[in-house]
Design a protein around this motif. Structure first.
Motif, short mmCIF file in Angstrom:
data_model
loop_
_atom_site.label_atom_id
_atom_site.label_comp_id
_atom_site.label_asym_id
_atom_site.label_seq_id
_atom_site.Cartn_x
_atom_site.Cartn_y
_atom_site.Cartn_z
N TRP A 41 27.48 66.15 22.06
CA TRP A 41 28.74 65.48 21.75
C TRP A 41 28.66 64.01 22.17
O TRP A 41 29.11 63.11 21.44
CB TRP A 41 29.87 66.19 22.49
CG TRP A 41 31.22 65.91 21.97
CD1 TRP A 41 31.54 65.50 20.71
CD2 TRP A 41 32.44 66.02 22.69
NE1 TRP A 41 32.89 65.35 20.61
CE2 TRP A 41 33.46 65.66 21.80
CE3 TRP A 41 32.77 66.38 23.99
CZ2 TRP A 41 34.80 65.66 22.19
CZ3 TRP A 41 34.10 66.39 24.36
CH2 TRP A 41 35.09 66.02 23.47
N GLU A 42 28.09 63.79 23.34
CA GLU A 42 27.97 62.40 23.81
C GLU A 42 27.13 61.58 22.83
O GLU A 42 27.44 60.43 22.53
CB GLU A 42 27.34 62.36 25.19
CG GLU A 42 26.95 60.96 25.63
CD GLU A 42 27.60 60.56 26.93
OE1 GLU A 42 27.50 61.33 27.87
OE2 GLU A 42 28.18 59.47 26.98
N ARG A 43 26.07 62.17 22.31
CA ARG A 43 25.23 61.43 21.37
C ARG A 43 26.00 61.15 20.09
O ARG A 43 25.87 60.06 19.50
CB ARG A 43 23.97 62.23 21.08
CG ARG A 43 23.12 62.37 22.32
CD ARG A 43 21.92 63.24 22.09
NE ARG A 43 20.94 62.56 21.25
CZ ARG A 43 19.71 63.02 21.08
NH1 ARG A 43 19.32 64.11 21.71
NH2 ARG A 43 18.88 62.38 20.30
N LEU A 265 39.74 69.29 36.66
CA LEU A 265 40.48 69.00 37.89
C LEU A 265 41.60 67.99 37.62
O LEU A 265 42.74 68.16 38.08
CB LEU A 265 39.50 68.44 38.92
CG LEU A 265 39.79 68.64 40.39
CD1 LEU A 265 39.94 70.11 40.67
CD2 LEU A 265 38.66 68.06 41.21
N THR A 266 41.28 66.95 36.85
CA THR A 266 42.30 65.97 36.49
C THR A 266 43.43 66.64 35.74
O THR A 266 44.61 66.38 36.00
CB THR A 266 41.70 64.85 35.62
OG1 THR A 266 40.44 64.50 36.15
CG2 THR A 266 42.59 63.66 35.55
N ALA A 267 43.07 67.52 34.80
CA ALA A 267 44.10 68.21 34.02
C ALA A 267 44.99 69.06 34.92
O ALA A 267 46.21 69.06 34.78
CB ALA A 267 43.44 69.07 32.94
N LYS A 304 42.29 70.22 27.17
CA LYS A 304 42.57 69.09 28.06
C LYS A 304 41.30 68.61 28.77
O LYS A 304 41.03 67.41 28.84
CB LYS A 304 43.61 69.49 29.11
CG LYS A 304 45.00 69.54 28.56
CD LYS A 304 45.97 69.92 29.65
CE LYS A 304 47.36 70.04 29.07
NZ LYS A 304 48.30 70.57 30.04
N GLY A 305 40.52 69.56 29.26
CA GLY A 305 39.28 69.19 29.94
C GLY A 305 38.35 68.43 29.01
O GLY A 305 37.81 67.38 29.38
N PHE A 306 38.23 68.92 27.77
CA PHE A 306 37.33 68.25 26.83
C PHE A 306 37.87 66.88 26.45
O PHE A 306 37.11 65.95 26.23
CB PHE A 306 37.15 69.12 25.57
CG PHE A 306 36.11 70.19 25.73
CD1 PHE A 306 35.99 70.87 26.93
CD2 PHE A 306 35.25 70.52 24.71
CE1 PHE A 306 35.03 71.85 27.11
CE2 PHE A 306 34.28 71.49 24.87
CZ PHE A 306 34.18 72.17 26.06
N THR A 307 39.20 66.76 26.36
CA THR A 307 39.76 65.45 26.04
C THR A 307 39.39 64.44 27.11
O THR A 307 39.01 63.31 26.81
CB THR A 307 41.30 65.55 25.93
OG1 THR A 307 41.61 66.62 25.08
CG2 THR A 307 41.88 64.26 25.42
N GLN A 312 35.91 59.95 29.10
CA GLN A 312 34.79 59.46 29.91
C GLN A 312 33.68 58.90 29.03
O GLN A 312 33.11 57.85 29.32
CB GLN A 312 34.23 60.59 30.78
CG GLN A 312 35.19 61.03 31.87
CD GLN A 312 34.63 62.20 32.65
OE1 GLN A 312 33.67 62.84 32.25
NE2 GLN A 312 35.24 62.50 33.77
N MET A 313 33.38 59.61 27.93
CA MET A 313 32.34 59.13 27.02
C MET A 313 32.76 57.83 26.34
O MET A 313 31.98 56.88 26.24
CB MET A 313 32.06 60.18 25.94
CG MET A 313 31.47 61.45 26.48
SD MET A 313 31.34 62.65 25.17
CE MET A 313 30.60 64.00 26.06
#
Lengths: 420, 202
Positions: A41-43, A265-267, A304-307, A312-313
C-alpha cells in the motif's frame, strides 16, 4: 469492565502446548499479512503521489503480489554478516526489534468483544511499555554493525525516541485521565454516543493532545518527517546499512506493525475507538445485538486504523525530513510544554467544566475538527483529480510529465542557492 | 493452567538468573547491557505472571525502555572502540563478593522474617484483611492501580514529592553540566559563559 472474547481462546485447546503453537502461527500470519499489505500500500500511495503507478506487474490486479514476491526473494537472499560486526548481537538485534511490535498486539482491542489474546486492565501502559522496547533492537543493530553510518543512525534513534516518549506518554495520559481508566477496552467503551463524544472533542486540551500524540507517535516509530535513523540521503540506510535478506525484512515488519498499532491506539484514545460517528453501533449494543455490534465495531476499528496509517504514509511522501536539531527543538520546546499543559488542563477541565458549557465546547470542537478533516480530504481529492494543484504543487508537477515545471520565483531560487 | 503457570515461572526465573550471570561474566559492556535486558524483561514477566500488570508495564517502561537505553546510549557516545571490554582488579572482585554475600544474607533474612499475605488461604482470612493487604493478594486486581495512585498521593505524599524534588535537582544539575563551555554562536542569552570564564577551546 466489559466482557471480552479472545480471538484465540487457548484455554479451550486440549493442551496448552497445542494452544500455544496454534496461537503463535495464527498470530504470526496476521502480522505478516498486515505488514505485507502495508508495504504494498505504501508503494502504491507513494507512487500515486508522484504521478507514477507503482508495482503493477506481479499478480493480476495492481501488483498485489509484489510484497509476497519480495518476501520470497528476501528469504532466498544470502544472509550477510559483516566481518567486524559483533555477530551474536547483530543477529539478536533483528529479533529484538520485531518482538515488541508482536507483543504489543496482544492486548490491542479490535472492538468491545474482540481482543487479540488477552484483555488487561492496564493495556494502555502495557502497549506503551512494550513499544518502548523496540528502540533497543534498533540501537543494538546500529551498535553491532560496527559501521559509522549505522552507529550515527542508532544514536539519532536513541536521542529521538527517548525524547519523544515523554510528550507521547503525557499526551496519552490525558484521555486516560478523562475516562478514568488505563484499560483500552474501557476508554473505547466511553465514546459510543456519537461524534461529539469522541475523546478528541471532549475538551480543547484533548483536541491539542491528539495532535501532540499523533506527531510524537510518528517520531517514536521513526516515520517521516522523523526518519532520521534511516535517513537514506545522509546515512546510506542508517541502522539498516549492514542488514540484508530476512533480517532486514524483520525490521520492516516491525515498523509496519507498529504503524498499525499506533494507528489503532490513536483511534481508541481519541477518535471514538470502534464506534461509528452516528451512534449506530452503540444502538446495536443497547438493543442486545452485541455480536453484530462487535463485528461491525471491528470493521470500524480497522477502517480507522488504516486511515491513520494512510495519513502517516501521506505525510511521509509530502513532507521533507527534519534536521536533528529541529527534531529536538520541536520535542523539548514545543511538545513537552504542550503535553504538560494538556495533561494539567484536562485534569482541571474534569474538575471545573460541566453542564451547558461542556456541551457547547464539545459541539464547537466537533464542528471545528470535522471541518478540518473534510478540508484535508478535499485537498487530497483535488490532488488526485488534478495533479499539480495538490498539497505541495511543485513536488507533484515536477513528477508529472505533461506540463512544464512551474517557473521558480527568483527570490526562492536565490534563497535555495544561499542554503546550498 | 497451573501447569502452564509453573512452566512459565521456571522459564522466567531461569532467564533472570542466566541474565544475571551473563552480566557478571561478559566483559563487553554492550553485551552486559543485553544480559541486563534479559533480567529486566524476565522480572517484568514475573510481575505479569503474579497479576501485577501495572508494575510489570512500568518495569518495562522505566528500566528496559529507559535506563537500559540510556546505558547503551552513553556507551555509544563515549566509547572510542566498539569492542570495549572491562577487566576488574582483584580488590574490586573481593569487594563485590563481600557485598553480594551481605546482600544475599539480608534478602534471605527478610524473606524468612516476613509474613507473606499470599500464605493466606481461606476466604474468611481474605475478608478480614485490610485493603492494602488485599491489593497484594488479589491477582489481576483492577483496583491495584488506583490504590497505588491513592497511596502515592495520599499516605506517602511527602516521600513522593521529596523524590520528585531530587529528580528535579538532578535535571538542573545535568543541564548545568551540559552547558557549553565555549561560546556558541547564536545561542540564547544566558547560555554562553560570561566573558573571561570560558573554558579551553577544544
Amino acid at each position: 469492565m466489559p466482557e471480552t472474547v479472545d480471538f484465540i481462546p487457548f484455554v479451550n485447546w486440549p493442551t496448552w502446548l497445542e494452544g500455544l503453537i496454534v496461537m503463535a502461527v495464527v498470530y504470526f500470519a496476521f502480522v505478516s499479512v498486515l505488514a505485507m499489505f502495508f508495504i504494498w500500500w505504501e508503494r502504491k500511495v507513494s507512487a500515486h503521489m508522484q504521478s507514477r503507478l507503482g508495482p503493477m506487474r506481479t499478480g493480476l490486479w495492481h501488483g498485489w503480489a509484489q510484497s509476497p514476491a519480495d518476501g520470497l526473494k528476501l528469504l532466498g537472499k544470502e544472509d550477510l554478516l559483516p566481518d567486524d560486526a559483533d555477530k551474536p548481537l547483530f543477529r539478536l538485534a533483528a529479533y529484538l526489534a520485531f518482538v515488541p511490535a508482536f507483543a504489543a498486539l496482544v492486548v490491542l482491542p479490535f472492538s468491545a468483544k474482540f481482543v487479540f489474546v488477552h484483555e488487561m486492565h492496564v493495556s494502555l501502559v502495557f502497549i506503551f511499555g512494550v513499544l518502548s522496547l523496540e528502540i533497543v533492537g534498533v540501537m543494538l543493530a546500529g551498535w553491532a554493525s560496527n559501521s559509522k553510518w549505522a552507529l550515527y543512525g542508532a544514536i539519532r534513534e536513541a536521542c529521538q525516541v527517548v525524547s519523544y516518549e515523554i510528550p507521547m506518554g503525557l499526551s496519552l495520559l490525558a484521555p486516560a485521565l478523562t475516562v478514568g481508566s488505563l484499560s483500552l477496552a474501557v476508554i473505547g467503551a466511553n465514546q459510543g454516543a456519537g461524534l461529539h463524544e469522541w475523546l478528541m472533542f471532549r475538551n480543547p486540551f484533548l483536541f491539542v493532545a491528539f495532535f501532540v500524540f499523533f506527531i510524537a507517535s510518528l517520531a517514536s516509530c521513526k516515520r517521516a518527517p522523523f526518519d532520521l535513523p534511516e535517513c537514506e540521503s545522509e546515512l546510506v540506510a542508517g541502522f539498516l546499512t549492514e542488514y540484508s535478506g530476512m533480517r532486514w525484512a524483520m525490521f520492516f515488519f516491525a515498523e509496519y506493525t507498529v504503524m498499525y498499532i499506533i494507528g489503532a491506539l490513536t483511534a481508541i484514545l481519541f477518535l471514538g475507538a470502534w464506534y461509528d460517528p452516528f451512534g449506530i453501533i452503540l444502538g446495536m449494543e443497547q438493543a442486545g445485538q452485541s455480536w453484530a455490534a462487535a463485528v461491525a465495531g471491528a470493521g470500524v476499528m480497522v477502517v480507522k486504523g488504516f486511515t491513520i496509517v494512510f495519513v502517516q504514509m501521506w505525510l511521509r511522501w509530502t513532507l521533507p525530513r527534519l534536521r536533528i536539531d529541529q527534531v529536538m527543538y520541536v520535542c523539548v520546546k514545543v511538545f513537552l510544554p504542550a503535553s504538560c499543559i494538556t495533561l494539567i488542563g484536562s485534569a482541571a477541565w474534569q474538575w471545573l467544566a460541566g453542564g451547558l458549557f461542556q456541551q457547547i465546547t464539545q459541539i464547537v470542537l466537533t464542528v471545528l475538527g470535522t471541518a478540518g478533516g473534510l478540508y484535508f480530504v478535499a485537498l487530497l481529492a483535488r490532488a488526485l483529480v488534478k495533479p499539480g494543484q495538490g498539497i505541495l504543487p511543485t513536488i507533484i508537477t515536477s513528477w508529472h510529465a505533461e506540463p512544464a515545471p512551474a517557473p521558480v520565483a527568483p527570490a526562492a531560487a536565490e534563497e535555495g542557492q544561499a542554503n546550498g | 493452567m497451573d501447569n502452564l503457570d509453573t512452566i512459565v515461572f521456571y522459564f522466567l526465573a531461569a532467564l533472570a538468573l542466566v541474565g544475571a550471570m551473563g552480566i557478571l561474566v561478559s566483559r563487553n559492556i554492550v553485551r552486559t547491557a543485553m544480559w541486563l535486558l534479559a533480567t529486566l524483561v524476565a522480572a517484568a514477566g514475573l510481575y505479569f505472571l503474579l497479576g501485577a500488570a501495572f508494575v510489570g508495564a512500568i518495569q518495562l517502561i522505566v528500566y528496559a525502555g529507559g535506563t537500559l537505553v540510556l546505558i547503551i546510549f552513553g556507551v555509544m557516545l563515549t566509547a572510542k572502540n566498539p569492542n570495549v571490554s572491562y577487566t576488574p582488579r582483584t580488590a574490586e572482585i573481593v569487594l563485590g563478593v563481600v557485598l553480594c554475600v551481605l546482600l544475599a544474607g539480608a534478602l534471605i533474612f527478610v524473606l524468612h522474617g516476613t509474613a507473606w499475605p499470599n500464605n493466606v488461604k481461606s476466604v474468611e482470612e481474605v475478608k478480614r484483611m485490610s485493603q492494602a493487604q488485599r491489593d497484594l493478594v488479589g491477582p489481576n486486581n483492577p483496583d491495584a492501580t488506583e490504590s497505588t495512585g491513592r497511596r502515592f498521593l495520599g499516605d506517602y505524599l511527602v516521600p513522593f514529592e521529596v523524590l520528585s524534588l531530587v529528580l528535579l535537582a538532578v535535571l538542573i544539575g545535568a543541564a548545568y553540566l551540559g552547558r557549553p563551555k565555549v561560546p556558541v554562536i547564536g545561542a540564547p542569552r544566558g547560555v554562553n559563559p560570561p566573558p573571561g570564564q570560558e573554558g579551553p577551546r577544544k
